[in-house]
Design a protein around this motif. Structure first.
Motif, PDB file in Angstrom:
ATOM      1  N   THR A 152       0.841  -1.190   0.000  1.00 39.61           N
ATOM      2  CA  THR A 152       0.000   0.000   0.000  1.00 39.61           C
ATOM      3  C   THR A 152       0.884   1.250   0.000  1.00 39.61           C
ATOM      4  N   PHE A 153       0.293   2.326  -0.473  1.00 43.34           N
ATOM      5  CA  PHE A 153       0.906   3.647  -0.396  1.00 43.34           C
ATOM      6  C   PHE A 153      -0.133   4.542   0.245  1.00 43.34           C
ATOM      7  N   GLY A 154      -0.002   4.782   1.537  1.00 43.36           N
ATOM      8  CA  GLY A 154      -1.035   5.515   2.268  1.00 43.36           C
ATOM      9  C   GLY A 154      -2.328   4.734   2.204  1.00 43.36           C
ATOM     10  N   SER A 155      -3.385   5.348   1.704  1.00 44.94           N
ATOM     11  CA  SER A 155      -4.681   4.665   1.614  1.00 44.94           C
ATOM     12  C   SER A 155      -4.857   3.920   0.285  1.00 44.94           C
ATOM     13  N   ILE A 156      -3.854   3.985  -0.591  1.00 46.34           N
ATOM     14  CA  ILE A 156      -3.937   3.333  -1.902  1.00 46.34           C
ATOM     15  C   ILE A 156      -3.432   1.894  -1.794  1.00 46.34           C
ATOM     16  N   LEU A 157      -4.283   0.946  -2.138  1.00 48.70           N
ATOM     17  CA  LEU A 157      -3.917  -0.461  -2.165  1.00 48.70           C
ATOM     18  C   LEU A 157      -3.395  -0.782  -3.560  1.00 48.70           C
ATOM     19  N   ALA A 158      -2.066  -0.889  -3.691  1.00 44.49           N
ATOM     20  CA  ALA A 158      -1.450  -1.068  -5.007  1.00 44.49           C
ATOM     21  C   ALA A 158      -1.395  -2.537  -5.424  1.00 44.49           C
ATOM     22  N   VAL A 159      -1.091  -3.421  -4.491  1.00 53.42           N
ATOM     23  CA  VAL A 159      -0.993  -4.862  -4.738  1.00 53.42           C
ATOM     24  C   VAL A 159      -1.647  -5.552  -3.550  1.00 53.42           C
TER      25      VAL A 159
END
Length: 143
Positions: free
Chosen positions: A43-50
């Protein structure tokens, strides 16, 4: 491998994740996987990337990673090559659990990425760009 995808794309009745057979002859494997990911999430902050990626790569396999823009392909490759550390999950290389500290550490473990840029230095040939930064050295001097 398991991939989340649309029911129309995979034939899954519920639209959920479906195992994909990548074709291994009679289905038996004699070798151990070279690379294993289990439940890798980044994750990047609140972004779920994988999210919760499982992957096994065996000797002799050629693996293609495909998906829509923004699906997390680049992030997953960067986790595999030591650019990012996963927030959850595990990575194994040659049966040993690893937590890459850097791209150099990943390279030392036998994992490296060739990025999609056509050339890093335009005046150099493709093969010279491919080995850029990995020249043989004797101390501080190139060999």
């Amino acid at each position: 491998m398991t991939f989340p995808s649309d029911a129309a794309d995979t034939g899954s009745r519920d639209g959920g994740p479906e195992a994909v057979d990548v074709g291994h002859g009679n289905g038996t494997r004699t070798a151990e996987p070279l690379l294993v990911l289990r439940g890798v999430t980044k994750t990047f902050g609140s972004i779920l990337a994988v999210q919760n990626v499982d992957l096994e790569i065996f000797p002799g396999e050629v693996v293609g990673l495909i998906g829509d823009n923004g699906a997390g392909k680049s992030t997953l490759v960067q986790v595999l090559s030591g650019v990012y550390r996963p927030d959850r999950g595990s990575v194994e290389v040659g049966g040993q659990a690893v937590r890459f500290r850097s791209t150099v550490h990943a390279r030392e473990c036998g994992v490296e990425t060739v990025f999609q840029e056509l050339a890093l230095v335009e005046c150099l040939s493709v093969w010279r760009n491919f080995f850029l930064g990995r020249e043989k050295r004797k101390g501080l001097v190139l060999d």
